[in-house]
Write an enzyme that holds these catalytic residues in place. Sequence first.
Site, short mmCIF file in Angstrom:
data_model
loop_
_atom_site.label_atom_id
_atom_site.label_comp_id
_atom_site.label_asym_id
_atom_site.label_seq_id
_atom_site.Cartn_x
_atom_site.Cartn_y
_atom_site.Cartn_z
N LYS A 162 0.85 -1.30 -0.05
CA LYS A 162 0.07 -0.31 0.31
C LYS A 162 0.94 1.29 -0.19
CE LYS A 162 -1.46 2.34 2.45
NZ LYS A 162 -1.19 4.59 1.97
N VAL A 164 1.80 6.92 13.14
CA VAL A 164 0.98 6.48 12.51
C VAL A 164 2.10 4.93 13.44
CG1 VAL A 164 0.13 5.71 10.38
CG2 VAL A 164 0.61 7.65 10.74
N GLY A 165 3.79 4.62 12.61
CA GLY A 165 3.75 3.22 13.34
C GLY A 165 3.74 3.29 14.48
N GLY A 178 6.73 5.06 7.78
CA GLY A 178 6.21 6.67 7.96
C GLY A 178 6.37 6.93 9.71
N SER A 179 6.02 7.70 10.10
CA SER A 179 5.74 8.63 10.81
C SER A 179 5.60 7.36 12.43
CB SER A 179 4.33 9.27 11.09
OG SER A 179 3.54 9.00 10.82
N THR A 180 6.48 8.50 13.35
CA THR A 180 6.22 7.67 14.29
C THR A 180 5.03 7.29 15.34
OG1 THR A 180 8.93 7.90 14.99
CG2 THR A 180 6.70 7.67 17.02
N GLU A 232 10.66 16.49 14.66
CA GLU A 232 10.89 16.32 13.08
C GLU A 232 9.77 17.48 11.77
OE1 GLU A 232 9.54 12.58 11.57
OE2 GLU A 232 11.39 12.24 9.92
P1 NAD Z 1 2.22 8.18 7.52
O1 NAD Z 1 2.83 8.05 8.42
O2 NAD Z 1 1.61 9.34 7.79
O3 NAD Z 1 1.77 7.54 6.47
C1 NAD Z 1 3.16 6.05 6.21
C2 NAD Z 1 2.41 5.65 5.15
O4 NAD Z 1 1.02 5.04 6.43
C3 NAD Z 1 1.53 5.52 3.97
O5 NAD Z 1 1.36 4.60 3.27
C4 NAD Z 1 -0.13 6.08 4.61
O6 NAD Z 1 -1.54 6.02 3.69
C5 NAD Z 1 -0.22 4.86 5.81
N1 NAD Z 1 -1.02 5.27 7.10
C6 NAD Z 1 -1.69 6.10 7.23
N2 NAD Z 1 -2.20 6.01 8.85
C7 NAD Z 1 -2.44 4.49 8.43
C8 NAD Z 1 -3.38 3.76 9.85
N3 NAD Z 1 -3.78 4.68 10.39
N4 NAD Z 1 -2.97 2.79 9.17
C9 NAD Z 1 -2.06 2.13 8.48
N5 NAD Z 1 -1.78 2.60 7.76
C10 NAD Z 1 -1.73 4.32 7.65
O7 NAD Z 1 4.07 8.93 6.61
P2 NAD Z 1 4.40 9.79 5.42
O8 NAD Z 1 3.56 10.97 5.94
O9 NAD Z 1 4.44 9.53 4.22
O10 NAD Z 1 6.14 9.92 6.01
C11 NAD Z 1 6.39 10.81 6.67
C12 NAD Z 1 7.08 10.59 7.52
O11 NAD Z 1 7.77 8.37 7.58
C13 NAD Z 1 8.18 10.73 8.34
O12 NAD Z 1 8.02 10.90 9.87
C14 NAD Z 1 9.56 9.99 8.06
O13 NAD Z 1 10.80 10.01 8.96
C15 NAD Z 1 8.94 8.61 8.08
N6 NAD Z 1 10.34 8.10 6.98
C16 NAD Z 1 10.73 6.85 7.78
C17 NAD Z 1 12.05 6.19 7.51
C18 NAD Z 1 12.77 5.50 7.78
O14 NAD Z 1 12.93 4.62 6.79
N7 NAD Z 1 12.98 5.65 9.29
C19 NAD Z 1 11.57 5.93 5.87
C20 NAD Z 1 11.41 7.34 5.21
C21 NAD Z 1 9.91 8.15 5.76
#
Ligand code: NAD
Length: 404
Positions: free
Chosen positions: A103, A160-161, A156-158, A305
């Site tokens: 996704k 959402v993680g 992704g973001s901490t 961040e």
């Molecule tokens: P995000 O967390 O908003 O979204 C990431 C993904 O998660 C997207 O596909 C989004 O649709 C999905 N998502 C959102 N809510 C969800 C949920 N409730 N359940 C399941 N999936 C969901 O992050 P972003 O804005 O796309 O990216 C930016 C963030 O990613 C920053 O914090 C950045 O530091 C982090 N990032 C980390 C790395 C790494 O390798 N550590 C690499 C790139 C980006």
Amino acid sequence: MRRLADRVEAELEPLAVLEARNAGKPIGSARGEIVMVADVLRYYSGAPERLTGETIPVAGGQGFTIREPMGVVGLITPWNFPLAIASWKLGPALAAGNTVVLKPAELTPLTALRLEALALEAGLPEGVLNVVAGPGKSAGARLVEHPDVAKIAFTGSTAVGRSIARTAAESIKRVTLELGGKSANVIFADADLEAAAAAAPWAVFDNAGQDCCARSRILVQADVVDDFLALLQPHVESIRTGDPLDPDTQMGPLISAGHREKVASYVGPDAPIAFQGQVPDGPGYWFPPTVLCPVLRDDRSVREEIFGPVAAVIPFRDEAEAIALANDTIYGLSGSIWTRDGGRALRVARAVQTGVLSINSNSSVRVTTPFGGFKQSGYGRELGPHATDAYTEVKTIYYATGSA
Ligand code: NAD
């Protein structure tokens, strides 16, 4: 997988243009990312031959281990390096014998959808690589909740993680998390200051600062802060921003209006702007490369961040204070140390709590070395020889031999 890598290489230019348009990133960067996708697929195409186990003598028989695929793996990826980050997960997941549902971020689904088509053309069986584009709150969340998905690999973001880990805990679903960062670029007085100043902008303004590895806290030994700022300024002011498809462009716009608003909130009217680069007039969510100095150590711009082209320069007295400042964050993803003293470089590298650290360099991500975070930057490692471990289960088989 080798044929898919070949297809990606054959389509390098169209895929790079699609990625540049997808994410608004400079075409030169997009090209590098697509090359990496092919490299990752090729690297992991050799992994099945390395999925070996151990033989372990046990009383009354022989134990041995095998690695088995997990089944269906959900890959959830962000918008900053759309296809490259997808490949870090796809490579080891497919090599380990899983099927995947990828996704991509809702803002950048295009290259993932194209890769799905290329995979079919390359002969990957139907249903092995499935791309489901959609919002995180529906498509992403459903994948995390789904009982038939064995594992989620998330970048992704901490925030959402954290919510994914919470949901996955219900069914003990396997999860690996690559999350945010607030990395330090530590510059000692004995460093090659010109080299450090030339490299520092690209340690944070690359991809318009939308980089989890961004070294957005530039820690500089107090006696050379002024010299360093004087060397840094022309590099920042000469960054070429503009049309991502123009080969001379070094920095594109931010991903969205909402994201620009977030970034701008860290640089209010009272912000201590030391200097800024230029942005073009006209359409695009532009934000100029910005260096803040002096900053308060507890300012939001130092603690959070930003994920945009904003760096804070913070002085430190000595090695101990440099280490303390570098570690004064909830994150631990990346970082750099600039010094000519090899002993100090290694002492500081060992003391900084971070998944990747480079000495006299900005390097973070290589196909052949592990990448991932300490602390709230996540857990699990991608890339390198062991990434397949995160997509397999170890099974122990015991064979009774009848001996005592
Ligand atoms: P995000 O967390 O908003 O979204 C990431 C993904 O998660 C997207 O596909 C989004 O649709 C999905 N998502 C959102 N809510 C969800 C949920 N409730 N359940 C399941 N999936 C969901 O992050 P972003 O804005 O796309 O990216 C930016 C963030 O990613 C920053 O914090 C950045 O530091 C982090 N990032 C980390 C790395 C790494 O390798 N550590 C690499 C790139 C980006």
